[in-house]
Design an enzyme around this catalytic site. Structure first.
Site, PDB file in Angstrom:
ATOM      1  N   TYR A 136       0.823  -1.215   0.000  1.00 56.67           N
ATOM      2  CA  TYR A 136       0.000   0.000   0.000  1.00 56.67           C
ATOM      3  C   TYR A 136       0.857   1.266   0.000  1.00 56.67           C
ATOM      4  CZ  TYR A 136      -4.678  -1.885   0.972  1.00 56.67           C
ATOM      5  OH  TYR A 136      -5.896  -2.489   0.889  1.00 56.67           O
ATOM      6  N   LYS A 186       2.331 -15.234   2.615  1.00 59.81           N
ATOM      7  CA  LYS A 186       2.571 -15.931   1.348  1.00 59.81           C
ATOM      8  C   LYS A 186       4.074 -16.189   1.264  1.00 59.81           C
ATOM      9  CE  LYS A 186       1.066 -17.488  -2.688  1.00 59.81           C
ATOM     10  NZ  LYS A 186       0.142 -18.617  -2.844  1.00 59.81           N
ATOM     11  N   ASP A 218      -3.855 -18.021   0.480  1.00 58.37           N
ATOM     12  CA  ASP A 218      -4.850 -18.674  -0.377  1.00 58.37           C
ATOM     13  C   ASP A 218      -5.593 -19.763   0.408  1.00 58.37           C
ATOM     14  OD1 ASP A 218      -2.373 -19.961  -0.351  1.00 58.37           O
ATOM     15  OD2 ASP A 218      -2.416 -20.553  -2.462  1.00 58.37           O
ATOM     16  N   ASP A 242      -7.002  -6.720   4.054  1.00 60.57           N
ATOM     17  CA  ASP A 242      -8.086  -6.032   3.337  1.00 60.57           C
ATOM     18  C   ASP A 242      -8.996  -7.058   2.672  1.00 60.57           C
ATOM     19  OD1 ASP A 242      -9.495  -3.861   2.106  1.00 60.57           O
ATOM     20  OD2 ASP A 242      -8.389  -4.278   0.253  1.00 60.57           O
ATOM     21  N   ASP A 246     -13.112  -8.496   3.892  1.00 61.71           N
ATOM     22  CA  ASP A 246     -14.340  -8.483   3.085  1.00 61.71           C
ATOM     23  C   ASP A 246     -14.897  -9.899   2.965  1.00 61.71           C
ATOM     24  OD1 ASP A 246     -13.998  -5.711   2.601  1.00 61.71           O
ATOM     25  OD2 ASP A 246     -14.620  -5.899   0.503  1.00 61.71           O
TER      26      ASP A 246
HETATM   27  C1  LIG Z   1     -10.399   2.456   0.478  1.00 58.59           C
HETATM   28  C2  LIG Z   1      -9.221   1.563   0.689  1.00 58.59           C
HETATM   29  C3  LIG Z   1      -7.964   2.373   0.650  1.00 58.59           C
HETATM   30  C4  LIG Z   1      -9.332   0.761   2.002  1.00 58.59           C
HETATM   31  C5  LIG Z   1      -8.151  -0.195   2.130  1.00 58.59           C
HETATM   32  O1  LIG Z   1      -7.796  -0.860   1.155  1.00 58.59           O
HETATM   33  O2  LIG Z   1      -7.597  -0.267   3.231  1.00 58.59           O
HETATM   34  C6  LIG Z   1     -10.598  -0.060   2.189  1.00 58.59           C
HETATM   35  O3  LIG Z   1     -10.723  -1.082   1.243  1.00 58.59           O
HETATM   36  C7  LIG Z   1     -10.641  -0.640   3.592  1.00 58.59           C
HETATM   37  O4  LIG Z   1     -10.779  -1.847   3.724  1.00 58.59           O
HETATM   38  O5  LIG Z   1     -10.592   0.146   4.547  1.00 58.59           O
HETATM   39 MG   LIG Z   2     -11.258  -2.944   2.103  1.00 64.14          MG
END
Ligand SMILES: CC(C)[C@H](C(=O)O)[C@@H](O)C(=O)O
Ligand SMILES: [Mg+2]
Ligand SMILES: NC(=O)c1ccc[n+]([C@@H]2O[C@H](COP(=O)([O-])OP(=O)(O)OC[C@H]3O[C@@H](n4cnc5c(N)ncnc54)[C@H](O)[C@@H]3O)[C@@H](O)[C@H]2O)c1
Length: 352
Positions: A136, A186, A218, A242, A246
């Site tokens: 990042y 990884k 993975d 990240d 999700d």
């Molecule tokens: C918007 C983006 C920069 C951010 C990240 O990747 O950290 C988001 O996806 C999160 O999970 O907070």
């Molecule tokens: Mg995110």
């Protein structure tokens, strides 16, 4: 209790309004709220996604409640002007290297998960995501090679001290909860991950009571949905965390349910300084329609009360009210229901 509210873009203002209403309904002593512009909203007003005034508002507060940033109208801007730079800049400037993302299926709410209920019942994990390093924040760019072809590049790296300090956060969380710790990397491909794994093993020597294992990312993605009960605390880097968070949110039932806390080393008179935000983004597809689920932001406010203000009772009160709201079938479109943002917020407040 000084809280900087940074609503941002898209559904950000809609969901932060409900979390603020929850905080205001708790009669917190000395609660003072002030706000600032971030993201696309700040770009349109000030020409930059993270104005100096906003950074100052964030610095003088004891904690920050953040909505979301991201605006499709800004996607063609130079990268340093894009809305996402606001949240990346806040994390970096404020030294918020430890991102806690709890994902849990509340007892009795297994039916909200797309997983088989017997599998969903075992999902109760804490992702400890490193937040100010990794690919990042490495050098990046685009160039034209000698062959005349365009090439994009991003440098991935972790310094030893960055791995060590986030590993301590994860080991402490595992020690306190009595849960095992899984470090996700990884290392079979990346040198960054090999260093990560070596440092995590070194830190482990200081926590003999914590069970540690290592898993490739993975495999971890697969196991989170097939055997979530294998995980307690999950320690990982910025990019993998990240993606895995999700994924974990979808396994719980919706990204509209997962909160987060971003912490560093700074202490205030009340607790640990931190930024609190849902893990989701600005959801341009549903913005402005009153459809967003505010629960992730409301649960982020609960994490704020726990970590930044030492108010565990209030945090538990909010979490229980959210669980009761879900159990009563007050569901947003993200969970197959038809309740809007304001109705969900009101339902949570009624159950406090
Ligand atoms: C918007 C983006 C920069 C951010 C990240 O990747 O950290 C988001 O996806 C999160 O999970 O907070
Ligand atoms: Mg995110
Ligand atoms: N921390 C942040 O501010 C943050 C986090 C993630 C994405 N983003 C940004 O947000 C923008 C949109 O990104 P994206 O579409 O990839 O991810 P997103 O999280 O905004 O949305 C993904 C999907 O989930 C749904 N969703 C998200 N939150 C919801 C909620 N509370 N209730 C109901 N449904 C919800 C959306 O409608 C969409 O279908 C991009 O500009 C991205 O960079 C910002």
């Amino acid at each position: 209790m000084k809280i900087a509210v940074l609503p941002g873009d898209g559904i950000g203002p809609e969901v932060t309004a409900e979390a603020v209403a929850v905080l205001e309904s708790l009669a917190l002593p000395g609660l003072t709220l002030f706000s600032g512009d971030v993201g696309g909203a700040a770009y349109h007003r000030h020409g930059v996604p993270l104005p100096d005034e906003t950074l100052e508002v964030a610095r003088v507060a004891d904690a920050i409640l953040f909505g979301a940033v991201g605006d499709p109208a800004c996607d063609a801007l130079e990268r340093h002007l894009r809305p996402e730079q606001a949240i990346l800049g806040l994390r970096k400037h404020l030294g918020l290297f430890a991102n806690l993302r709890p994902a849990r299926v509340f007892a009795g709410l297994e039916h909200l998960s797309p997983l088989r209920t017997d599998i969903a019942g075992g999902l109760d994990l804490l992702i400890v995501r490193e937040l100010t390093g990794d690919v990042y924040f490495g050098a990046k760019g685009q160039r034209v090679t000698d062959d005349g072809e365009r090439e994009g590049w991003d440098a991935m790296s972790y310094a030893e001290h960055e791995v060590r300090r986030i590993a301590h956060v994860a080991f402490r969380a595992a020690a306190v909860s009595g849960q095992p710790l899984t470090s996700v990397d990884k290392a079979n491909v990346l040198e960054t991950s090999q260093l990560w794994r070596d440092v995590v093993i070194e830190v482990a020597a200081e926590y003999p009571g914590v069970t540690l294992d290592h898993m490739y990312v993975d495999n971890a993605a697969m196991q989170v949905v097939s055997h979530p009960d294998r995980f307690g605390v999950v320690l990982t880097g910025n990019l993998f965390g990240d993606i895995l968070s999700d994924l974990a949110s979808a396994a719980v039932g919706s990204i509209g349910l997962l909160p987060s806390a971003s912490l560093g080393e700074r202490q205030t008179a009340h607790g640990t300084y931190g930024l609190y935000e849902p893990i989701h983004g600005s959801a341009p597809d549903i913005a402005g329609q009153g459809k967003a689920n505010p629960m992730a932001t409301i649960l982020s406010a609960a994490m704020m009360l726990r970590h930044s203000f030492g108010r565990e009772d209030d945090a538990v009160r909010i979490e229980a009210a959210v669980a009761r709201t879900l159990a009563d079938g007050i569901l947003g479109g993200d969970l197959g229901g038809s309740h809007g943002t304001a109705a969900i917020g009101a339902a949570v407040r009624e159950r406090l």
